[in-house]
Design a protein around this motif. Structure first.
Motif, PDB file in Angstrom:
ATOM      1  N   TYR A  25     -58.118  77.457   5.978  1.00 32.70           N
ATOM      2  CA  TYR A  25     -57.455  77.012   4.759  1.00 32.70           C
ATOM      3  C   TYR A  25     -57.272  78.166   3.765  1.00 32.70           C
ATOM      4  O   TYR A  25     -56.352  78.157   2.958  1.00 32.70           O
ATOM      5  N   LYS A  32     -52.349  80.248   3.357  1.00 33.66           N
ATOM      6  CA  LYS A  32     -52.171  79.948   1.930  1.00 33.66           C
ATOM      7  C   LYS A  32     -50.738  80.221   1.494  1.00 33.66           C
ATOM      8  O   LYS A  32     -50.162  79.461   0.711  1.00 33.66           O
ATOM      9  N   ASP A  89     -48.544  77.350   2.838  1.00 35.64           N
ATOM     10  CA  ASP A  89     -48.880  76.064   2.230  1.00 35.64           C
ATOM     11  C   ASP A  89     -48.531  76.020   0.747  1.00 35.64           C
ATOM     12  O   ASP A  89     -48.286  74.944   0.194  1.00 35.64           O
ATOM     13  N   LYS A 124     -39.830  75.802   4.243  1.00 36.73           N
ATOM     14  CA  LYS A 124     -41.278  75.659   4.426  1.00 36.73           C
ATOM     15  C   LYS A 124     -41.582  74.899   5.707  1.00 36.73           C
ATOM     16  O   LYS A 124     -42.438  75.319   6.506  1.00 36.73           O
ATOM     17  N   ILE A 126     -43.495  76.632   9.082  1.00 37.63           N
ATOM     18  CA  ILE A 126     -44.740  76.077   9.610  1.00 37.63           C
ATOM     19  C   ILE A 126     -44.557  75.667  11.069  1.00 37.63           C
ATOM     20  O   ILE A 126     -45.407  75.967  11.924  1.00 37.63           O
ATOM     21  N   THR A 185     -51.529  68.985   2.189  1.00 37.77           N
ATOM     22  CA  THR A 185     -51.357  70.198   1.379  1.00 37.77           C
ATOM     23  C   THR A 185     -51.783  71.466   2.113  1.00 37.77           C
ATOM     24  O   THR A 185     -51.610  72.559   1.596  1.00 37.77           O
ATOM     25  N   ARG A 186     -52.365  71.329   3.295  1.00 40.86           N
ATOM     26  CA  ARG A 186     -52.890  72.495   4.012  1.00 40.86           C
ATOM     27  C   ARG A 186     -52.426  72.500   5.472  1.00 40.86           C
ATOM     28  O   ARG A 186     -53.195  72.825   6.384  1.00 40.86           O
ATOM     29  N   THR A 187     -51.164  72.156   5.702  1.00 38.56           N
ATOM     30  CA  THR A 187     -50.665  72.037   7.068  1.00 38.56           C
ATOM     31  C   THR A 187     -50.722  73.367   7.811  1.00 38.56           C
ATOM     32  O   THR A 187     -51.131  73.431   8.979  1.00 38.56           O
TER      33      THR A 187
END
Length: 349
Positions: free
Chosen positions: A272, A278, A281, A289, A293, A320-322
């Protein structure tokens, strides 16, 4: 103020002078390997039993092992033994990692050994004639485990009750030592915390290394190369595999593991706080985005046809942290789950 005194242990491999303070005995940077050159095969060091060694000084840059024991440890005490193998992506790390020093275990009656091994090209480039599943860095650990079997009783440890604990690359090594073609009975159980394997074998990457190195991938070529050239080559090679482990044992085959109890561990938020995770995310939600990812996750090994199902589950856990979760799942958790499903022995996750 605590007092520091010296302590002497007479073992089959020699006589070791360590330090005792705050209820713990410390023996630092004990040599166990005979390495005439950086790329030589792993061989056990042989010393006269009456030879005296200074184990009061830390030598973190050497390939060695360090021992922490309860202050009442004596031959025949039969304390359980933990052998800790450090992480570091097979690129760095030391047997004197202060984050893993053995004070807490020693105060709970455990003898702890911190085991060093060769990393980088020295430990994990395979040369012509090497066995397909053999690596010098892992052979170093094998020799270290044999040293423990022969000597740990003198330090108050029970050689029949040894647990290997490895973290990250150390966990990868611990599982590799469990392979049926490697296991020699030197430990009873394994705790593997966040193992991480390359997705491809060294043989599949040898051509890339040859192009960067500019010479044949032989022991002679690497022995003759300057440290500067090796450092430059490693930087190029690592950058080529930035979304994977550049070096390390592969392929992982959990069905080849011996019937040894193993506890496997990983964390959901392993990456994370990784810079790349970071950055992605923290982007504003947009097509870009979502694209970056998905593209990066697939490049890191997530199957394209599985991405949508994985993304649905990841969003349910922490939307929020994919990206951070993707790094952890592709680089770590995949191996933990695979070993947990396929290892032949008793397994806990």
């Amino acid at each position: 103020m605590s007092t520091v005194s010296t302590v002497i242990v007479k073992a089959p491999a020699g006589i070791y002078q360590g330090l005792s303070h705050d209820g713990v005995n410390f023996f630092h940077s004990i040599d166990f390997l005979d390495l005439p050159t950086r790329f030589a095969p792993a061989q056990p060091a042989e010393f006269a039993p009456e030879q005296l060694f200074d184990a009061t000084v830390e030598r973190p840059h050497e390939i060695a092992l360090s021992i922490s024991t309860p202050d009442d440890a004596r031959p025949g005490s039969d304390h359980p033994v933990v052998v800790y193998i450090h992480g570091g992506r097979f690129e760095s790390g030391t047997h004197e990692d202060p984050r893993a020093e053995g004070t807490a275990n020693a105060r709970h009656g455990v003898v702890q050994v911190q085991l060093g091994y060769r990393v980088g090209f020295e430990g994990f480039v395979q040369f012509p004639g090497d066995e397909p599943h053999a690596y010098r860095g892992i052979d170093d650990c094998q020799v270290g485990l044999e040293w423990v079997q022969k000597n740990i009783e003198a330090f108050g440890g029970d050689p029949t009750n040894v647990t290997i604990i490895g973290q990250s690359a150390g966990a990868t090594t611990a599982l590799w030592l469990m392979r049926k073609d490697h296991y020699r009975g030197g430990f009873r159980r394994v705790i593997a915390i966040s193992p991480c394997y390359p997705r491809h074998s060294f043989a599949q990457r040898k051509g890339t290394l040859r192009a960067f190195f500019g010479k044949p991938i032989t022991r002679r070529s690497f022995e003759k190369a300057s440290p500067k050239r090796l450092k430059r080559t490693f930087k190029l090679f690592r950058t080529r595999y930035i979304l994977d482990m550049a070096l390390g044992p592969a392929p992982f085959q959990p069905e080849e593991l011996a019937d040894v109890p193993v506890l496997l561990a990983s964390t959901r938020d392993e990456f994370y706080h990784d810079i790349g995770g970071k950055w992605a995310d923290n982007l504003k939600d947009s097509f870009f985005k979502r694209w970056i990812i998905k593209k990066t996750s697939i490049l890191m090994g997530l199957r394209k046809e599985s991405y949508d199902l994985w993304k649905f589950a990841a969003d349910k856990i922490d939307p929020t942290r994919t990206m951070g979760r993707s790094i952890g799942d592709t680089q770590i958790r995949r191996w933990v789950a695979w070993a947990g499903d396929a290892a032949p022995g008793d397994t806990w996750m």
